[in-house]
Design a protein around this motif. Structure first.
Motif, PDB file in Angstrom:
ATOM      1  N   LEU A 113      45.554  41.895  41.226  1.00  0.00           N
ATOM      2  CA  LEU A 113      45.783  42.717  40.048  1.00  0.00           C
ATOM      3  C   LEU A 113      45.460  44.182  40.334  1.00  0.00           C
ATOM      4  CD1 LEU A 113      46.384  43.069  37.020  1.00  0.00           C
ATOM      5  CD2 LEU A 113      43.979  42.474  36.579  1.00  0.00           C
ATOM      6  N   PHE A 114      44.338  44.419  41.017  1.00  0.00           N
ATOM      7  CA  PHE A 114      43.961  45.787  41.367  1.00  0.00           C
ATOM      8  C   PHE A 114      45.030  46.451  42.234  1.00  0.00           C
ATOM      9  CE2 PHE A 114      42.130  48.112  45.031  1.00  0.00           C
ATOM     10  CZ  PHE A 114      41.868  49.313  44.385  1.00  0.00           C
ATOM     11  N   VAL A 115      45.518  45.742  43.249  1.00  0.00           N
ATOM     12  CA  VAL A 115      46.533  46.311  44.142  1.00  0.00           C
ATOM     13  C   VAL A 115      47.818  46.596  43.361  1.00  0.00           C
ATOM     14  CG1 VAL A 115      47.996  45.847  46.157  1.00  0.00           C
ATOM     15  CG2 VAL A 115      45.556  45.279  46.214  1.00  0.00           C
ATOM     16  N   GLU A 116      48.224  45.673  42.499  1.00  0.00           N
ATOM     17  CA  GLU A 116      49.419  45.883  41.676  1.00  0.00           C
ATOM     18  C   GLU A 116      49.250  47.101  40.775  1.00  0.00           C
ATOM     19  OE1 GLU A 116      52.380  44.638  41.377  1.00  0.00           O
ATOM     20  OE2 GLU A 116      52.279  42.972  42.793  1.00  0.00           O
ATOM     21  N   ALA A 117      48.088  47.241  40.158  1.00  0.00           N
ATOM     22  CA  ALA A 117      47.838  48.378  39.266  1.00  0.00           C
ATOM     23  C   ALA A 117      47.862  49.692  40.039  1.00  0.00           C
ATOM     24  CB  ALA A 117      46.495  48.190  38.559  1.00  0.00           C
TER      25      ALA A 117
ATOM     26  N   PRO B 248      47.876  42.949  28.457  1.00  0.00           N
ATOM     27  CA  PRO B 248      47.159  44.188  28.804  1.00  0.00           C
ATOM     28  C   PRO B 248      45.650  44.066  28.640  1.00  0.00           C
ATOM     29  CG  PRO B 248      49.133  44.704  27.560  1.00  0.00           C
ATOM     30  CD  PRO B 248      48.992  43.212  27.525  1.00  0.00           C
ATOM     31  N   ALA B 249      45.213  43.399  27.582  1.00  0.00           N
ATOM     32  CA  ALA B 249      43.775  43.261  27.351  1.00  0.00           C
ATOM     33  C   ALA B 249      43.130  42.416  28.441  1.00  0.00           C
ATOM     34  CB  ALA B 249      43.525  42.636  25.988  1.00  0.00           C
ATOM     35  N   ALA B 250      43.794  41.320  28.817  1.00  0.00           N
ATOM     36  CA  ALA B 250      43.240  40.459  29.857  1.00  0.00           C
ATOM     37  C   ALA B 250      43.214  41.170  31.208  1.00  0.00           C
ATOM     38  CB  ALA B 250      44.056  39.172  29.958  1.00  0.00           C
ATOM     39  N   ALA B 251      44.270  41.935  31.506  1.00  0.00           N
ATOM     40  CA  ALA B 251      44.322  42.662  32.773  1.00  0.00           C
ATOM     41  C   ALA B 251      43.205  43.704  32.828  1.00  0.00           C
ATOM     42  CB  ALA B 251      45.686  43.327  32.949  1.00  0.00           C
ATOM     43  N   SER B 252      43.004  44.423  31.741  1.00  0.00           N
ATOM     44  CA  SER B 252      41.955  45.440  31.699  1.00  0.00           C
ATOM     45  C   SER B 252      40.573  44.818  31.867  1.00  0.00           C
ATOM     46  CB  SER B 252      42.034  46.216  30.378  1.00  0.00           C
ATOM     47  OG  SER B 252      41.062  47.227  30.338  1.00  0.00           O
ATOM     48  N   ALA B 253      40.366  43.660  31.240  1.00  0.00           N
ATOM     49  CA  ALA B 253      39.065  42.992  31.337  1.00  0.00           C
ATOM     50  C   ALA B 253      38.811  42.509  32.770  1.00  0.00           C
ATOM     51  CB  ALA B 253      39.018  41.826  30.361  1.00  0.00           C
ATOM     52  N   ARG B 254      39.844  42.021  33.429  1.00  0.00           N
ATOM     53  CA  ARG B 254      39.651  41.512  34.793  1.00  0.00           C
ATOM     54  C   ARG B 254      39.364  42.649  35.769  1.00  0.00           C
ATOM     55  NH1 ARG B 254      43.607  36.520  36.234  1.00  0.00           N
ATOM     56  NH2 ARG B 254      42.440  36.799  38.179  1.00  0.00           N
ATOM     57  N   LEU B 255      40.012  43.803  35.576  1.00  0.00           N
ATOM     58  CA  LEU B 255      39.711  44.941  36.436  1.00  0.00           C
ATOM     59  C   LEU B 255      38.288  45.445  36.209  1.00  0.00           C
ATOM     60  CD1 LEU B 255      43.005  47.046  36.495  1.00  0.00           C
ATOM     61  CD2 LEU B 255      41.954  45.759  38.359  1.00  0.00           C
ATOM     62  N   ALA B 256      37.859  45.420  34.941  1.00  0.00           N
ATOM     63  CA  ALA B 256      36.478  45.827  34.646  1.00  0.00           C
ATOM     64  C   ALA B 256      35.490  44.864  35.310  1.00  0.00           C
ATOM     65  CB  ALA B 256      36.269  45.871  33.136  1.00  0.00           C
ATOM     66  N   LYS B 257      35.833  43.589  35.318  1.00  0.00           N
ATOM     67  CA  LYS B 257      34.969  42.598  35.966  1.00  0.00           C
ATOM     68  C   LYS B 257      34.908  42.831  37.474  1.00  0.00           C
ATOM     69  CE  LYS B 257      36.508  38.460  36.710  1.00  0.00           C
ATOM     70  NZ  LYS B 257      37.014  37.064  36.582  1.00  0.00           N
ATOM     71  N   LEU B 258      36.041  43.191  38.084  1.00  0.00           N
ATOM     72  CA  LEU B 258      36.056  43.462  39.522  1.00  0.00           C
ATOM     73  C   LEU B 258      35.200  44.681  39.847  1.00  0.00           C
ATOM     74  CD1 LEU B 258      37.173  42.878  42.366  1.00  0.00           C
ATOM     75  CD2 LEU B 258      39.149  44.315  41.798  1.00  0.00           C
ATOM     76  N   GLU B 259      35.326  45.729  39.038  1.00  0.00           N
ATOM     77  CA  GLU B 259      34.517  46.921  39.268  1.00  0.00           C
ATOM     78  C   GLU B 259      33.026  46.610  39.126  1.00  0.00           C
ATOM     79  OE1 GLU B 259      37.257  50.728  38.020  1.00  0.00           O
ATOM     80  OE2 GLU B 259      36.401  49.528  36.397  1.00  0.00           O
ATOM     81  N   ALA B 260      32.692  45.783  38.165  1.00  0.00           N
ATOM     82  CA  ALA B 260      31.281  45.421  37.971  1.00  0.00           C
ATOM     83  C   ALA B 260      30.764  44.634  39.170  1.00  0.00           C
ATOM     84  CB  ALA B 260      31.131  44.602  36.695  1.00  0.00           C
ATOM     85  N   ALA B 261      31.588  43.728  39.711  1.00  0.00           N
ATOM     86  CA  ALA B 261      31.165  42.938  40.861  1.00  0.00           C
ATOM     87  C   ALA B 261      30.988  43.811  42.106  1.00  0.00           C
ATOM     88  CB  ALA B 261      32.190  41.836  41.141  1.00  0.00           C
TER      89      ALA B 261
END
Length: 334
Positions: free
Chosen positions: A9-13, A30-43
């Motif tokens: 998802l990050f690479v696609e974005a 869009p909401a799910a994609a945004s939440a998953r990117l936020a989770k990746l950044e947190a990790a």
């Protein structure tokens, strides 16, 4: 697997410039994609994007992570494709770096011929006379003229010998005459290529047991850091230039350039090498291109025997093609 999906998802974005567009491609709202990117950044404990209402821009950390994430995903995709097909799949993009003149005059045509055999392959071709950083520039293969610098992270495969000759246009030689020896070059206009380590204006030649050197005076010569420009200047009648046979094969055959001092051989001939990352997975498409290029280089060297204007300059024998660790050199490869 969740982390892998987040990375995709990050690479696609990053490539599409938007979270919503990337989410749609992967079947996410869009909401799910945004939440998953936020989770990746947190990790990762790092901000990957600077977000505004109009723009999604990679941070410095995001650009670094994108480079490695893209390489990792490509390796996984290659492995899965090979397993699914039960064979090595020659498909995908190959990122190549080489010198400007060789890339335009020979390699582009060779890549077209390779594409006719493997239509599922695409290319990203970078042309520059400076040395590429394979890791930083995300290059699969770099083709370089000269001994590679010592680098334990690289593997070099010798492709051919880089034969160099002095050439000028027939018009220039008709106006100014022809030098009789290397020392006689002082009476002529010369063109010099400049690389990162300095100008290549020290020309040394051998003829039998004789050795002669000539240093081109920079204050009276044309100089450039682009090999294609040196070729164009020579064709336009601006003087004598030292060129690789790989760059001027077509011009010699057409007669638009003529060899000067053919009985003298340039004394600093060097290898042409293909450089690869030592520890990176080499997909089938890159290995297939390497084998194709080895064959093309050998064919082209053999064809030089048909160029009588080379005289004693004609190549003798083939360079080794065994793969070896990159050897040290005093100068950067050209």
């Amino acid at each position: 697997m969740d982390r892998l999906g987040d990375i995709r998802l990050f690479v696609e974005a990053a490539h599409s410039g938007g979270i919503s567009a990337a989410g749609r491609r992967l079947g996410l709202t869009p909401a799910a994609a945004s939440a998953r990117l936020a989770k990746l950044e947190a990790a990762l404990a790092a901000r990957l994007f600077e977000r505004t209402t109009r723009q999604l821009r990679l941070t410095e950390e995001g650009r670094l992570y994108l480079r490695h994430a893209t390489q990792a995903l490509q390796a996984l995709d290659d492995a899965e494709a090979a397993l699914a097909a039960g064979r090595n799949v020659v498909s995908g993009k190959i990122r190549i770096s080489t010198t400007s003149d060789f890339g335009r005059n020979l390699l582009m045509g060779w890549l077209d011929a390779f594409n006719a055999l493997h239509p599922e392959v695409t290319f990203a071709l970078s042309l520059a006379d400076s040395v590429s950083n394979l890791l930083q520039d995300d290059i699969d293969m770099a083709i370089r003229f000269g001994a590679p610098r010592e680098d334990c992270s690289l593997v070099a495969r010798r492709l051919a010998t880089n034969r160099r000759v002095l050439v000028a246009s027939p018009e220039y030689l008709a106006r100014h005459g022809t030098p009789a020896s290397p020392a006689d070059l002082a009476r002529f206009d010369c063109i010099v290529l400049v690389i990162a380590s300095g100008p290549l204006n020290e020309w040394r030649f051998v003829r039998g047991a004789q050795t002669e050197s000539y240093t081109v005076p920079l204050d009276t010569s044309r100089e450039t850091n682009d090999g294609a420009v040196t070729r164009t200047w020579a064709l336009s009648g601006h003087g004598i230039v030292l060129k690789s046979l790989w760059d001027i094969d077509a011009e010699l055959r057409a007669g638009s350039l003529q060899v000067v001092l053919p009985e003298w051989r340039y004394a600093a001939d060097s290898p042409i090498t293909a450089l690869f990352h030592r520890n990176r997975y080499r997909p089938a498409r890159v290995q297939a291109l390497l084998e194709f290029l080895v064959e093309r280089f050998a064919q082209a060297e053999a064809a030089w025997a048909d160029l009588p204007m080379l005289g004693a300059q004609a190549p003798t024998g083939r360079g080794q093609t065994g793969e070896a660790a990159a050897r040290s050199g005093n100068r950067e490869p050209l």
